[in-house]
Design an enzyme around this catalytic site. Structure first.
Site, PDB file in Angstrom:
ATOM      1  N   ASP A  38      69.377  17.629   7.848  1.00  0.00           N
ATOM      2  CA  ASP A  38      68.023  17.418   8.368  1.00  0.00           C
ATOM      3  C   ASP A  38      67.782  18.412   9.512  1.00  0.00           C
ATOM      4  O   ASP A  38      68.719  19.030  10.030  1.00  0.00           O
ATOM      5  CB  ASP A  38      67.866  15.981   8.896  1.00  0.00           C
ATOM      6  CG  ASP A  38      66.427  15.484   8.915  1.00  0.00           C
ATOM      7  OD1 ASP A  38      66.081  14.594   8.122  1.00  0.00           O
ATOM      8  OD2 ASP A  38      65.619  15.994   9.733  1.00  0.00           O
ATOM      9  N   ASN A  91      65.523  15.613  -0.833  1.00  0.00           N
ATOM     10  CA  ASN A  91      64.504  14.628  -0.455  1.00  0.00           C
ATOM     11  C   ASN A  91      63.568  15.119   0.649  1.00  0.00           C
ATOM     12  O   ASN A  91      62.463  14.608   0.798  1.00  0.00           O
ATOM     13  CB  ASN A  91      65.262  13.354  -0.016  1.00  0.00           C
ATOM     14  CG  ASN A  91      64.439  12.437   0.851  1.00  0.00           C
ATOM     15  OD1 ASN A  91      63.576  11.718   0.370  1.00  0.00           O
ATOM     16  ND2 ASN A  91      64.697  12.474   2.163  1.00  0.00           N
ATOM     17  N   TYR A 157      49.954  19.212  -0.741  1.00  0.00           N
ATOM     18  CA  TYR A 157      50.984  18.187  -0.994  1.00  0.00           C
ATOM     19  C   TYR A 157      51.016  17.852  -2.491  1.00  0.00           C
ATOM     20  O   TYR A 157      52.081  17.806  -3.108  1.00  0.00           O
ATOM     21  CB  TYR A 157      50.688  16.937  -0.158  1.00  0.00           C
ATOM     22  CG  TYR A 157      51.774  15.884  -0.228  1.00  0.00           C
ATOM     23  CD1 TYR A 157      52.935  16.006   0.531  1.00  0.00           C
ATOM     24  CD2 TYR A 157      51.653  14.768  -1.059  1.00  0.00           C
ATOM     25  CE1 TYR A 157      53.945  15.043   0.468  1.00  0.00           C
ATOM     26  CE2 TYR A 157      52.656  13.806  -1.130  1.00  0.00           C
ATOM     27  CZ  TYR A 157      53.788  13.947  -0.361  1.00  0.00           C
ATOM     28  OH  TYR A 157      54.801  12.996  -0.432  1.00  0.00           O
ATOM     29  N   LYS A 161      54.169  18.607  -5.030  1.00  0.00           N
ATOM     30  CA  LYS A 161      54.900  17.534  -5.709  1.00  0.00           C
ATOM     31  C   LYS A 161      54.792  17.657  -7.233  1.00  0.00           C
ATOM     32  O   LYS A 161      55.712  17.286  -7.957  1.00  0.00           O
ATOM     33  CB  LYS A 161      54.413  16.160  -5.220  1.00  0.00           C
ATOM     34  CG  LYS A 161      54.745  15.902  -3.735  1.00  0.00           C
ATOM     35  CD  LYS A 161      56.244  15.963  -3.462  1.00  0.00           C
ATOM     36  CE  LYS A 161      56.611  15.572  -2.045  1.00  0.00           C
ATOM     37  NZ  LYS A 161      58.063  15.606  -1.791  1.00  0.00           N
ATOM     38  N   ILE A 190      55.686   4.078   0.367  1.00  0.00           N
ATOM     39  CA  ILE A 190      56.952   3.548   0.879  1.00  0.00           C
ATOM     40  C   ILE A 190      56.886   3.471   2.405  1.00  0.00           C
ATOM     41  O   ILE A 190      56.437   4.427   3.060  1.00  0.00           O
ATOM     42  CB  ILE A 190      58.138   4.461   0.446  1.00  0.00           C
ATOM     43  CG1 ILE A 190      58.088   4.759  -1.063  1.00  0.00           C
ATOM     44  CG2 ILE A 190      59.465   3.808   0.840  1.00  0.00           C
ATOM     45  CD1 ILE A 190      58.154   3.567  -1.985  1.00  0.00           C
ATOM     46  N   THR A 192      57.790   4.122   5.570  1.00  0.00           N
ATOM     47  CA  THR A 192      58.624   5.063   6.341  1.00  0.00           C
ATOM     48  C   THR A 192      57.773   5.668   7.459  1.00  0.00           C
ATOM     49  O   THR A 192      56.539   5.516   7.463  1.00  0.00           O
ATOM     50  CB  THR A 192      59.120   6.230   5.451  1.00  0.00           C
ATOM     51  OG1 THR A 192      57.987   7.058   5.143  1.00  0.00           O
ATOM     52  CG2 THR A 192      59.782   5.757   4.180  1.00  0.00           C
TER      53      THR A 192
HETATM   54  P1  NAP Z   1      60.125  10.851   6.768  1.00  0.00           P
HETATM   55  O1  NAP Z   1      60.440   9.477   7.221  1.00  0.00           O
HETATM   56  O2  NAP Z   1      59.173  11.698   7.534  1.00  0.00           O
HETATM   57  O3  NAP Z   1      61.529  11.619   6.613  1.00  0.00           O
HETATM   58  C1  NAP Z   1      61.606  12.968   6.232  1.00  0.00           C
HETATM   59  C2  NAP Z   1      62.742  13.642   6.975  1.00  0.00           C
HETATM   60  O4  NAP Z   1      62.784  15.021   6.546  1.00  0.00           O
HETATM   61  C3  NAP Z   1      62.494  13.679   8.502  1.00  0.00           C
HETATM   62  O5  NAP Z   1      63.704  13.486   9.210  1.00  0.00           O
HETATM   63  C4  NAP Z   1      61.957  15.085   8.691  1.00  0.00           C
HETATM   64  O6  NAP Z   1      62.069  15.585  10.005  1.00  0.00           O
HETATM   65  C5  NAP Z   1      62.834  15.850   7.703  1.00  0.00           C
HETATM   66  N1  NAP Z   1      62.329  17.198   7.447  1.00  0.00           N
HETATM   67  C6  NAP Z   1      61.072  17.657   7.608  1.00  0.00           C
HETATM   68  N2  NAP Z   1      61.026  18.971   7.336  1.00  0.00           N
HETATM   69  C7  NAP Z   1      62.288  19.348   6.995  1.00  0.00           C
HETATM   70  C8  NAP Z   1      62.871  20.572   6.637  1.00  0.00           C
HETATM   71  N3  NAP Z   1      62.161  21.697   6.603  1.00  0.00           N
HETATM   72  N4  NAP Z   1      64.199  20.603   6.347  1.00  0.00           N
HETATM   73  C9  NAP Z   1      64.939  19.472   6.424  1.00  0.00           C
HETATM   74  N5  NAP Z   1      64.452  18.284   6.781  1.00  0.00           N
HETATM   75  C10 NAP Z   1      63.128  18.224   7.073  1.00  0.00           C
HETATM   76  O7  NAP Z   1      59.563  10.833   5.269  1.00  0.00           O
HETATM   77  P2  NAP Z   1      59.887   9.896   3.998  1.00  0.00           P
HETATM   78  O8  NAP Z   1      58.725   9.040   3.786  1.00  0.00           O
HETATM   79  O9  NAP Z   1      61.253   9.334   4.080  1.00  0.00           O
HETATM   80  O10 NAP Z   1      59.828  11.014   2.868  1.00  0.00           O
HETATM   81  C11 NAP Z   1      60.964  11.517   2.182  1.00  0.00           C
HETATM   82  C12 NAP Z   1      60.485  12.182   0.903  1.00  0.00           C
HETATM   83  O11 NAP Z   1      59.790  11.226   0.101  1.00  0.00           O
HETATM   84  C13 NAP Z   1      59.492  13.339   1.124  1.00  0.00           C
HETATM   85  O12 NAP Z   1      59.768  14.379   0.228  1.00  0.00           O
HETATM   86  C14 NAP Z   1      58.153  12.700   0.804  1.00  0.00           C
HETATM   87  O13 NAP Z   1      57.192  13.657   0.400  1.00  0.00           O
HETATM   88  C15 NAP Z   1      58.546  11.762  -0.304  1.00  0.00           C
HETATM   89  N6  NAP Z   1      57.592  10.670  -0.518  1.00  0.00           N
HETATM   90  C16 NAP Z   1      57.376   9.729   0.447  1.00  0.00           C
HETATM   91  C17 NAP Z   1      56.470   8.700   0.206  1.00  0.00           C
HETATM   92  C18 NAP Z   1      56.186   7.606   1.198  1.00  0.00           C
HETATM   93  O14 NAP Z   1      55.291   6.801   0.952  1.00  0.00           O
HETATM   94  N7  NAP Z   1      56.901   7.518   2.300  1.00  0.00           N
HETATM   95  C19 NAP Z   1      55.798   8.654  -1.020  1.00  0.00           C
HETATM   96  C20 NAP Z   1      56.053   9.634  -1.972  1.00  0.00           C
HETATM   97  C21 NAP Z   1      56.964  10.634  -1.710  1.00  0.00           C
HETATM   98  P3  NAP Z   1      60.743  15.462  10.958  1.00  0.00           P
HETATM   99  O15 NAP Z   1      60.707  14.035  11.388  1.00  0.00           O
HETATM  100  O16 NAP Z   1      61.015  16.446  12.038  1.00  0.00           O
HETATM  101  O17 NAP Z   1      59.566  15.867  10.100  1.00  0.00           O
END
Ligand code: NAP
Length: 253
Positions: A38, A91, A157, A161, A190, A192
């Site tokens: 990360d 991810n 976005y 995706k 989700i 988060t």
């Molecule tokens: P999150 O809680 O924001 O976690 C994402 C993590 O990735 C954070 O620690 C973030 O750091 C880190 N990150 C950001 N840019 C990065 C980079 N360039 N290299 C490495 N790490 C990086 O998000 P999440 O909801 O768990 O999402 C995880 C994945 O699921 C993403 O691909 C998202 O698009 C996908 N997703 C999420 C949802 C949802 O509803 N939550 C729905 C569909 C898909 P920072 O905090 O500094 O940004």
């Protein structure tokens, strides 16, 4: 069902938060050696300590997935530390700014594409050669329900995706015969920090989001982690090139 991942080494990107963090814990509990990768160092190291406190195996490696040198280093360090690489959950992703197709800035477009799409490609570019050395492996790339349908106000976005699914399927076809399976997960809404940023913690916005959710609730990061575990395990041995929707029925409406 056998989800046992003992002796397996897995890289999880974006593992300091949300879905990635829940997955790191779940993989470690199934016996895998986990690379928590990360950009967020403190949160990532804290998670590694938590996994180790449960007698799990984990290491933190700082990696910005949009930087080729970081990705190359992440894979090299993984092999240096654990000896080989079996699985990856690519991810890491960002939502970027909300702005329609006409208003989306070049900077917003480039940032989202570089992390969400190019980042997944770079990860696979360096993970696949290591998996070939082991005679196979399993890669799971994080897409979204925005990889299946359009999201108004999130053109970059949505495109990133959709791109993740295309990239996943191309790699799946290329390496199926070499026993590397490549699948995608498409999470719905989700709970988060990403969703909290989107709703700004406002009850009205959350309610609006929930109105479109047949299950009547948000998914939990642990529920996505279970899907990633299954796709990485031998329990899904004939599944490849598949975008697995985990959304409580959201795209079925
Ligand atoms: P999150 O809680 O924001 O976690 C994402 C993590 O990735 C954070 O620690 C973030 O750091 C880190 N990150 C950001 N840019 C990065 C980079 N360039 N290299 C490495 N790490 C990086 O998000 P999440 O909801 O768990 O999402 C995880 C994945 O699921 C993403 O691909 C998202 O698009 C996908 N997703 C999420 C949802 C949802 O509803 N939550 C729905 C569909 C898909 P920072 O905090 O500094 O940004």
């Amino acid at each position: 069902m056998n989800l046992n991942l003992k002796n397996k080494v897995v890289i999880i990107t974006g593992a300091s938060s949300g879905i990635g963090a829940a997955s790191a814990l779940a993989f470690a509990r199934e016996g895998a050696s986990v690379v928590v990768a990360d950009v967020q160092i403190a949160r990532g190291e804290e998670l590694v300590s938590r996994i180790q406190a449960e007698d799990g195996k984990a290491v933190f490696i700082k990696c910005d997935v949009s930087l080729e040198s970081d990705v190359k280093n992440m894979v090299a360090k993984t092999v240096e530390k654990f000896g080989h690489l079996n699985c990856a959950f690519n991810n890491a992703g960002v939502e970027g700014d909300s702005a329609n197709t006409m208003m989306c800035s070049n900077e917003n477009w480039d940032k989202i594409m570089n992390i969400n799409l190019k980042g997944v490609w770079l990860c696979m570019k360096y993970q696949i050669p290591e998996m070939l050395k082991n005679g196979g492996g399993s890669i799971v790339n994080c897409s979204s329900v925005a990889g299946i349908v359009g999201f108004s106000g999130s053109p970059a976005y949505t495109a990133s995706k959709h791109g993740v699914i295309g990239l996943t399927q191309a790699a799946a076809l290329e390496f199926a015969v070499k026993k590397i399976r490549v699948n995608a997960i498409c999470p719905g809404i989700i709970q988060t920090p990403m969703i909290e940023r989107f709703t700004h913690g406002e009850a009205e916005v959350t309610k609006m989001l929930m109105e479109g959710e047949p299950a009547g609730r948000m998914g939990l990061p642990e529920e996505i982690a279970q899907a990633a575990l299954w796709l990485c395990s031998d329990a899904s041995s004939f599944v490849t090139g598949h975008p697995l929707v985990v959304d409580g029925g959201w795209v079925a409406r």
